[in-house]
Design a protein around this motif. Sequence first.
Motif, PDB file in Angstrom:
ATOM      1  N   SER A  13       0.822  -1.207   0.000  1.00  0.00           N
ATOM      2  CA  SER A  13       0.000   0.000   0.000  1.00  0.00           C
ATOM      3  C   SER A  13       0.855   1.256   0.000  1.00  0.00           C
ATOM      4  CB  SER A  13      -0.912   0.030   1.226  1.00  0.00           C
ATOM      5  OG  SER A  13      -1.653   1.229   1.264  1.00  0.00           O
ATOM      6  N   ASN A  14       0.341   2.274  -0.678  1.00  0.00           N
ATOM      7  CA  ASN A  14       0.881   3.626  -0.588  1.00  0.00           C
ATOM      8  C   ASN A  14      -0.218   4.576  -0.132  1.00  0.00           C
ATOM      9  OD1 ASN A  14       3.661   3.366  -1.414  1.00  0.00           O
ATOM     10  ND2 ASN A  14       2.906   2.900  -3.471  1.00  0.00           N
ATOM     11  N   ALA A  15      -1.287   4.016   0.438  1.00  0.00           N
ATOM     12  CA  ALA A  15      -2.470   4.802   0.793  1.00  0.00           C
ATOM     13  C   ALA A  15      -2.174   5.861   1.841  1.00  0.00           C
ATOM     14  CB  ALA A  15      -3.581   3.878   1.295  1.00  0.00           C
ATOM     15  N   ASP A  16      -1.172   5.610   2.687  1.00  0.00           N
ATOM     16  CA  ASP A  16      -0.879   6.567   3.753  1.00  0.00           C
ATOM     17  C   ASP A  16       0.031   7.698   3.296  1.00  0.00           C
ATOM     18  OD1 ASP A  16       1.148   4.697   3.384  1.00  0.00           O
ATOM     19  OD2 ASP A  16       1.855   4.844   5.454  1.00  0.00           O
ATOM     20  N   LYS A  17       0.387   7.699   2.008  1.00  0.00           N
ATOM     21  CA  LYS A  17       1.268   8.755   1.490  1.00  0.00           C
ATOM     22  C   LYS A  17       0.511  10.069   1.291  1.00  0.00           C
ATOM     23  CE  LYS A  17       5.077   6.284   0.984  1.00  0.00           C
ATOM     24  NZ  LYS A  17       4.651   5.046   1.647  1.00  0.00           N
ATOM     25  N   VAL A  18      -0.809   9.989   1.089  1.00  0.00           N
ATOM     26  CA  VAL A  18      -1.623  11.184   0.877  1.00  0.00           C
ATOM     27  C   VAL A  18      -2.590  11.332   2.048  1.00  0.00           C
ATOM     28  CG1 VAL A  18      -3.264  12.359  -0.636  1.00  0.00           C
ATOM     29  CG2 VAL A  18      -1.470  10.921  -1.622  1.00  0.00           C
ATOM     30  N   GLU A  19      -2.511  12.469   2.739  1.00  0.00           N
ATOM     31  CA  GLU A  19      -3.401  12.714   3.874  1.00  0.00           C
ATOM     32  C   GLU A  19      -4.844  12.906   3.407  1.00  0.00           C
ATOM     33  OE1 GLU A  19      -2.997  12.678   7.028  1.00  0.00           O
ATOM     34  OE2 GLU A  19      -0.940  13.176   7.571  1.00  0.00           O
ATOM     35  N   GLY A  20      -5.777  12.576   4.281  1.00  0.00           N
ATOM     36  CA  GLY A  20      -7.178  12.897   4.017  1.00  0.00           C
ATOM     37  C   GLY A  20      -7.946  11.873   3.211  1.00  0.00           C
ATOM     38  N   GLN A  21      -7.383  10.673   3.038  1.00  0.00           N
ATOM     39  CA  GLN A  21      -8.100   9.631   2.298  1.00  0.00           C
ATOM     40  C   GLN A  21      -8.554   8.536   3.258  1.00  0.00           C
ATOM     41  OE1 GLN A  21      -6.927   8.624  -1.945  1.00  0.00           O
ATOM     42  NE2 GLN A  21      -4.929   9.105  -1.104  1.00  0.00           N
ATOM     43  N   GLY A  22      -9.810   8.143   3.141  1.00  0.00           N
ATOM     44  CA  GLY A  22     -10.332   7.070   3.983  1.00  0.00           C
ATOM     45  C   GLY A  22      -9.614   5.757   3.759  1.00  0.00           C
ATOM     46  N   VAL A  23      -9.141   5.535   2.529  1.00  0.00           N
ATOM     47  CA  VAL A  23      -8.420   4.303   2.215  1.00  0.00           C
ATOM     48  C   VAL A  23      -7.161   4.207   3.077  1.00  0.00           C
ATOM     49  CG1 VAL A  23      -7.162   3.037   0.428  1.00  0.00           C
ATOM     50  CG2 VAL A  23      -9.296   4.186  -0.140  1.00  0.00           C
ATOM     51  N   GLY A  24      -6.490   5.334   3.243  1.00  0.00           N
ATOM     52  CA  GLY A  24      -5.286   5.358   4.074  1.00  0.00           C
ATOM     53  C   GLY A  24      -5.593   5.052   5.526  1.00  0.00           C
ATOM     54  N   LEU A  28      -4.156   1.771   7.673  1.00  0.00           N
ATOM     55  CA  LEU A  28      -3.401   1.884   8.917  1.00  0.00           C
ATOM     56  C   LEU A  28      -4.079   1.134  10.062  1.00  0.00           C
ATOM     57  CD1 LEU A  28      -2.445   5.674   8.699  1.00  0.00           C
ATOM     58  CD2 LEU A  28      -0.902   3.719   8.386  1.00  0.00           C
ATOM     59  N   GLU A  29      -5.402   1.236  10.131  1.00  0.00           N
ATOM     60  CA  GLU A  29      -6.143   0.545  11.184  1.00  0.00           C
ATOM     61  C   GLU A  29      -6.045  -0.971  11.039  1.00  0.00           C
ATOM     62  OE1 GLU A  29      -7.420   1.577  13.863  1.00  0.00           O
ATOM     63  OE2 GLU A  29      -8.170   3.620  13.651  1.00  0.00           O
ATOM     64  N   GLN A  30      -6.189  -1.464   9.805  1.00  0.00           N
ATOM     65  CA  GLN A  30      -6.180  -2.911   9.593  1.00  0.00           C
ATOM     66  C   GLN A  30      -4.802  -3.509   9.895  1.00  0.00           C
ATOM     67  OE1 GLN A  30      -4.728  -5.002   7.069  1.00  0.00           O
ATOM     68  NE2 GLN A  30      -5.923  -6.852   7.500  1.00  0.00           N
ATOM     69  N   VAL A  31      -3.757  -2.835   9.435  1.00  0.00           N
ATOM     70  CA  VAL A  31      -2.398  -3.336   9.682  1.00  0.00           C
ATOM     71  C   VAL A  31      -2.094  -3.341  11.180  1.00  0.00           C
ATOM     72  CG1 VAL A  31       0.054  -2.820   9.373  1.00  0.00           C
ATOM     73  CG2 VAL A  31      -1.489  -2.699   7.423  1.00  0.00           C
ATOM     74  N   LYS A  32      -2.475  -2.279  11.867  1.00  0.00           N
ATOM     75  CA  LYS A  32      -2.245  -2.194  13.315  1.00  0.00           C
ATOM     76  C   LYS A  32      -3.020  -3.288  14.044  1.00  0.00           C
ATOM     77  CE  LYS A  32      -2.641   0.978  17.248  1.00  0.00           C
ATOM     78  NZ  LYS A  32      -3.111   2.309  17.701  1.00  0.00           N
ATOM     79  N   LEU A  33      -4.270  -3.489  13.648  1.00  0.00           N
ATOM     80  CA  LEU A  33      -5.119  -4.497  14.289  1.00  0.00           C
ATOM     81  C   LEU A  33      -4.505  -5.892  14.172  1.00  0.00           C
ATOM     82  CD1 LEU A  33      -7.909  -5.238  15.587  1.00  0.00           C
ATOM     83  CD2 LEU A  33      -8.752  -5.539  13.249  1.00  0.00           C
ATOM     84  N   VAL A  34      -4.096  -6.258  12.962  1.00  0.00           N
ATOM     85  CA  VAL A  34      -3.590  -7.615  12.718  1.00  0.00           C
ATOM     86  C   VAL A  34      -2.183  -7.815  13.275  1.00  0.00           C
ATOM     87  CG1 VAL A  34      -2.946  -9.251  10.908  1.00  0.00           C
ATOM     88  CG2 VAL A  34      -5.055  -7.939  10.689  1.00  0.00           C
ATOM     89  N   SER A  35      -1.315  -6.840  13.070  1.00  0.00           N
ATOM     90  CA  SER A  35       0.081  -6.999  13.505  1.00  0.00           C
ATOM     91  C   SER A  35       0.212  -6.993  15.026  1.00  0.00           C
ATOM     92  CB  SER A  35       0.963  -5.908  12.893  1.00  0.00           C
ATOM     93  OG  SER A  35       0.495  -4.619  13.233  1.00  0.00           O
ATOM     94  N   GLU A  36      -0.621  -6.179  15.711  1.00  0.00           N
ATOM     95  CA  GLU A  36      -0.552  -6.121  17.171  1.00  0.00           C
ATOM     96  C   GLU A  36      -1.454  -7.167  17.828  1.00  0.00           C
ATOM     97  OE1 GLU A  36      -1.391  -2.181  18.502  1.00  0.00           O
ATOM     98  OE2 GLU A  36       0.336  -1.283  17.505  1.00  0.00           O
TER      99      GLU A  36
END
Length: 361
Positions: A13-24, A28-36
Amino acid sequence: MRLDKRIVINMLSNADKVEGQGVGSAYLEQVKLVSEGASDLFDVRINSVKKADIVHSHTIEPQNYLRMKNNKNANVCYVHFLPDTLDGSIQLPKALFHVFKKYVISFYKTADYLIVVNPTFMKELETYDIPKEKMVYIPNYVSKEDFYEKSEEERFAIRKKYGITEDAFVVIGVGQVQTRKGVLDFIEVAKKLPHIQFVWCGGFSFGKITDGYEELKKVVENPPANVKFLGIIPRSEMNDIYNMSNLLFMPSYNELFPMSILEAVNLKRPLVLRNLELYEDILFHKYQCGESNEDFVMLIDRLQKDTAFYQQSSEDSAYISQYYSKENVLQIWKDFYTRVYQEQESGELLRRRKEEKKAKK
């Protein structure tokens, strides 16, 4: 099949490269949820070049497309939007827009599994000859540790920062400034409720190719007296925005599952939404909805004046928040990734790929 190792998942993913997008935010939420939350089961990597048991594409960049094409192991892809939802979002020459839509469909078809955040969109994906067996419904999730209600003193301080009085009734809209999001309707409703403060958080993430850019730009630069456009707010500061608000108003014409809704309900903020079919199954009718600006004006006005109505709407939001709990959504992801790995190891995935290839001939 018993697992004797941690499953390696490569998140692309590069979704977090641009601020203000729900995809980003969703990424971030999904990766944090699964990894932690499941570190004992999964070894989560980000944009790694190394081999993985599962490649999970969160966004549709060409490099992710090529990665899936060349990957022999399982390919998972998020469906954050459908081809038709691009209408009203971006403005491209007709021929180029047609090519882009075909690319999106091809990207989804290349995946072995598609994650949809709203079950109603499975039917539309099937119209593009994508088998329903490929699709899995897993809702978005928002951490209650990041989005929570602050003290009254803190909320007043946030209002002061944004030039809003302590006693104001504050209605917020969240999302990119684009035609599909209903920004012009947001303005028209605000004009009819001059005694209420309206605030829009979000900007032109797609720049000048945003659908309706010129008209929207004029509105953003010259809003009514009771409307503030704050531009793109870093996600780390969005909890403050919800804390200074009284309700979330989303007059969008087309959505999948807005992250802003999950963020707002964590603070028990009432929801006023357009009456869209896609909300019915995922929000359990625990929201206020309207068909027109007149409906929105009536609902917002009532929420300000009727304390009992406001309290019930707040409790409805709390219900939604509880349903999409961390434990519930995390277990769905655990079950899903484990099943994908097992189907790959048993040869089931390879068999299905061969059948699909044969069917195309």
